[in-house]
Design a protein around this motif. Structure first.
Motif, short mmCIF file in Angstrom:
data_model
loop_
_atom_site.label_atom_id
_atom_site.label_comp_id
_atom_site.label_asym_id
_atom_site.label_seq_id
_atom_site.Cartn_x
_atom_site.Cartn_y
_atom_site.Cartn_z
N SER A 74 7.34 -6.13 -5.80
CA SER A 74 7.82 -5.76 -7.13
C SER A 74 6.75 -5.92 -8.20
CB SER A 74 9.04 -6.60 -7.50
OG SER A 74 8.72 -7.98 -7.49
N GLU A 75 5.72 -6.73 -7.92
CA GLU A 75 4.65 -6.96 -8.89
C GLU A 75 3.43 -6.09 -8.65
OE1 GLU A 75 3.72 -11.13 -8.92
OE2 GLU A 75 5.84 -11.72 -8.84
N ALA A 76 3.34 -5.45 -7.49
CA ALA A 76 2.16 -4.68 -7.14
C ALA A 76 2.05 -3.41 -7.97
CB ALA A 76 2.20 -4.32 -5.66
N GLU A 77 0.82 -2.94 -8.17
CA GLU A 77 0.59 -1.68 -8.86
C GLU A 77 0.95 -0.52 -7.93
OE1 GLU A 77 -0.27 -1.11 -11.92
OE2 GLU A 77 -0.68 -3.19 -12.53
N TYR A 78 1.30 0.59 -8.54
CA TYR A 78 1.58 1.80 -7.77
C TYR A 78 0.28 2.45 -7.33
CZ TYR A 78 6.40 1.64 -9.54
OH TYR A 78 7.69 1.27 -9.83
N GLY A 79 0.33 3.17 -6.20
CA GLY A 79 -0.79 4.03 -5.85
C GLY A 79 -1.42 3.77 -4.51
N ALA A 80 -2.03 4.83 -3.97
CA ALA A 80 -2.77 4.77 -2.71
C ALA A 80 -3.93 5.75 -2.78
CB ALA A 80 -1.86 5.13 -1.54
N ILE A 81 -4.99 5.47 -2.04
CA ILE A 81 -6.10 6.42 -1.96
C ILE A 81 -5.72 7.52 -0.98
CG2 ILE A 81 -7.85 4.73 -2.62
CD1 ILE A 81 -8.59 4.51 0.36
N VAL A 105 -7.99 5.63 11.48
CA VAL A 105 -8.35 5.34 10.08
C VAL A 105 -8.74 3.87 9.97
CG1 VAL A 105 -7.56 5.28 7.70
CG2 VAL A 105 -6.78 7.12 9.22
N ASP A 106 -10.00 3.65 9.62
CA ASP A 106 -10.54 2.30 9.42
C ASP A 106 -10.89 2.15 7.94
OD1 ASP A 106 -11.88 -0.08 9.33
OD2 ASP A 106 -13.44 0.47 10.77
N PRO A 107 -10.12 1.37 7.18
CA PRO A 107 -10.39 1.24 5.75
C PRO A 107 -11.82 0.84 5.43
CG PRO A 107 -8.30 0.22 6.30
CD PRO A 107 -8.95 0.58 7.60
N ALA A 108 -12.43 0.04 6.28
CA ALA A 108 -13.80 -0.43 6.03
C ALA A 108 -14.80 0.72 6.04
CB ALA A 108 -14.19 -1.47 7.06
N ARG A 109 -14.46 1.83 6.71
CA ARG A 109 -15.38 2.95 6.80
C ARG A 109 -15.10 4.04 5.76
NH1 ARG A 109 -15.98 4.83 12.93
NH2 ARG A 109 -17.68 6.01 11.93
N LEU A 110 -14.05 3.87 4.99
CA LEU A 110 -13.73 4.86 3.96
C LEU A 110 -14.73 4.75 2.81
CD1 LEU A 110 -9.83 4.55 3.87
CD2 LEU A 110 -11.22 6.29 5.03
N ASN A 122 -7.00 0.90 -0.45
CA ASN A 122 -5.54 0.86 -0.34
C ASN A 122 -4.97 2.15 0.25
OD1 ASN A 122 -6.51 1.82 -2.99
ND2 ASN A 122 -4.36 2.07 -3.55
N THR A 123 -5.29 2.37 1.52
CA THR A 123 -4.79 3.56 2.20
C THR A 123 -3.43 3.29 2.85
OG1 THR A 123 -5.15 5.12 4.01
CG2 THR A 123 -6.18 2.95 4.23
N PRO A 124 -2.48 4.21 2.72
CA PRO A 124 -1.20 4.03 3.41
C PRO A 124 -1.29 4.33 4.90
CG PRO A 124 -1.21 6.12 2.24
CD PRO A 124 -2.49 5.42 1.89
N PHE A 125 -2.46 4.85 5.34
CA PHE A 125 -2.65 5.22 6.74
C PHE A 125 -3.56 4.24 7.47
CE2 PHE A 125 -1.83 9.23 4.42
CZ PHE A 125 -0.64 9.59 5.07
N ASP A 126 -3.57 2.99 7.04
CA ASP A 126 -4.40 1.95 7.67
C ASP A 126 -4.13 1.89 9.17
OD1 ASP A 126 -5.90 -0.23 8.29
OD2 ASP A 126 -4.83 -1.65 7.01
N PHE A 154 0.83 -1.20 0.00
CA PHE A 154 0.00 0.00 0.00
C PHE A 154 0.87 1.26 0.00
CE2 PHE A 154 -4.33 -1.57 1.82
CZ PHE A 154 -4.38 -2.51 0.80
N LEU A 155 2.16 1.11 0.29
CA LEU A 155 3.09 2.23 0.25
C LEU A 155 4.00 2.18 -0.97
CD1 LEU A 155 2.32 1.88 3.43
CD2 LEU A 155 4.13 3.54 3.70
N LYS A 156 3.65 1.36 -1.94
CA LYS A 156 4.36 1.40 -3.23
C LYS A 156 3.74 2.51 -4.06
CE LYS A 156 5.76 -1.22 -7.31
NZ LYS A 156 5.63 -2.47 -8.09
N LEU A 157 4.47 3.60 -4.17
CA LEU A 157 3.95 4.81 -4.80
C LEU A 157 4.86 5.25 -5.93
CD1 LEU A 157 3.16 6.80 -1.53
CD2 LEU A 157 1.61 5.32 -2.81
#
Length: 434
Positions: free
Chosen positions: A333-340, A401-406, A412-416, A288-291
């Motif tokens: 290395s295979e994950a997509e880039y990005g975070a909400i 920060v609760d991802p389920a409530r976003l 994919n929040t980096p602040f989970d 989740f921190l692959k940016l």
């Protein structure tokens, strides 16, 4: 979005990013605009037909303007839709989203701009402003129809997450931008230097056994762009402007500082992630921190914070990039880039205020007034006659920060599970509570 029923937000700390001042008072909104602001906006003064909301000393300021967010439509509604992105934005106090053009199909024709504007009109709670493609298909080869796209409603022009590699193409794009008074938002990174890497190059990447992306990949392209700005945009009076979408290194900051010092029409942004996190937060391969750009060292992060406080960095963006579970629950290395980031941009920014690194007025200005000035928007101001895009928030109310409530479709929040302060209690767009 507008409403004819007047609404007054009273008993608030009014924060005006234009003046940097803060006073106790209220804001009166009617017919989509601010019609009163100051200490005299009280329950006794606004009249019986006005709905008065007592803010209890919370801060009221202009709604946030996010200059870099991927919203999914068309072509990636499994990651995000205009409806879910706008709900997330409203929850986070963002009243205007500049939507990136890297959709499927890309926003490189007037028909796609029109589609986005109609979908936003029908399904969005906040303002959605299309950023059109700088080159056709975002391929970097042929310049898009800048004049027609701007006429159709495009607020700015970008090549999405990819740089325009050809200097000749970029020069021509800047020439057209000059002729049409357009804003170019460019993601600057040398793709050859960055191609093999997945995180910031350095000791930490070596320890994790991951290939790195050098700082120079960003700086080389920023330096080229500043030289092209000097060649094509210097001295223009038509409103053309170059905006570096994301700067993350001291090398880039030095280049931007020199360009500003000689009066070039340039500005820059960094993401809330790069202001709040560093490469060590990747920890045990947290995808989740692959940016992109990658998180840098702590020294670089602190330099970005200092540049924000001084005004060298103009704008903070969420760099909202939703990814579904399948794209992130894989090896790093295979994950997509990005975070909400639409819902956490403000509270993450308030951490910088609470730590004493950035004044509150400067933080808010970087998310409201400066984006509005760069894009030529009337929003971002707490003044009579300005659009009634407003937020009310308590900068000290804690939450986890609760991802389920976003509200975002992706989580994919980096602040989970991060502990934060700063709860948005009300978001208003064009005088209507959304």
């Amino acid at each position: 979005m507008s409403t004819s029923s007047p609404i007054a937000l009273i008993n608030a700390r009014l924060l005006d990013p234009a003046s940097g001042g803060e006073i106790r008072g209220g804001v009166l909104a009617e017919n989509g605009c601010i019609v009163g602001v100051g200490a005299d906006v009280t329950k006794a003064n606004v009249g019986a037909r006005t709905k008065a909301i007592d803010c209890g000393g919370d801060i009221v300021c202009p709604g946030l303007i996010d200059m870099c967010a991927f919203i999914g439509e068309p072509g990636a509604s499994h990651r995000e839709t205009i409806a879910t992105a706008s709900r997330a934005a409203a929850a986070g106090g963002v009243t205007t989203i500049v939507a990136t053009p890297n959709t499927n199909p890309p926003v490189d024709g007037a028909a796609v701009v029109d589609y986005l504007m109609r979908r936003a009109r029908d399904t969005a709670k906040v303002r959605i402003l299309p950023c059109a493609a700088l080159t056709k298909g975002l391929a970097g080869g042929e310049i898009a129809e800048i004049g027609l796209l701007k006429e159709a409603g495009a607020i700015a022009f970008s090549n999405g997450p990819a740089s325009v590699v050809s200097s000749q193409v970029m020069r021509r794009a800047m020439t057209y931008a000059r002729d049409f008074g357009a804003v170019i938002i460019h993601r600057s990174e040398d793709p050859e230097l960055a191609r093999a890497g997945v995180m910031n190059e350095g000791e930490f990447a070596s320890r994790l056994g991951l290939p790195g992306i050098p700082r120079e990949a960003e700086a080389i392209m920023i330096d080229r762009d500043m030289r092209l700005v000097a060649l094509t945009l210097a001295g223009n009076a038509g409103g053309a402007h170059y905006h570096a979408q994301l700067v993350t290194t001291t090398l880039s900051l030095d280049i931007i500082a020199k360009a500003k010092a000689v009066g070039l029409p340039v500005s820059c942004a960094t993401s809330i992630n790069h202001l709040s996190l560093n490469e060590t937060d990747v920890g045990d391969y947290r995808t989740f921190l692959k940016l992109s750009p990658p998180l840098r060292t702590e020294e670089e992060r602190l330099a970005l914070v200092e540049a924000l406080a001084s005004g060298l960095i103009d704008v903070i963006v969420s760099d909202h990039n939703p990814q579904d579970v399948e794209a992130k629950r894989v090896p790093f290395s295979e994950a997509e880039y990005g975070a909400i980031g639409l819902e956490t941009m403000l509270p993450a920014g308030l951490r910088l205020v609470q730590a004493g690194h950035v004044p509150l007025a400067r933080l808010i200005a970087s998310m409201t007034l400066r984006p509005a000035e760069i894009l030529g928007l009337p929003q971002g101001r707490l003044q009579k006659g300005a659009p009634a895009d407003l937020i009310r928030f308590d900068p000290e109310e804690p939450f986890v920060v609760d991802p389920a409530r976003l509200q975002s479709r992706s989580k994919n929040t980096p602040f989970d599970e991060a502990r934060m302060e700063g709860v948005v209690k009300l978001t208003m767009v064009a005088g209507a509570i959304v």
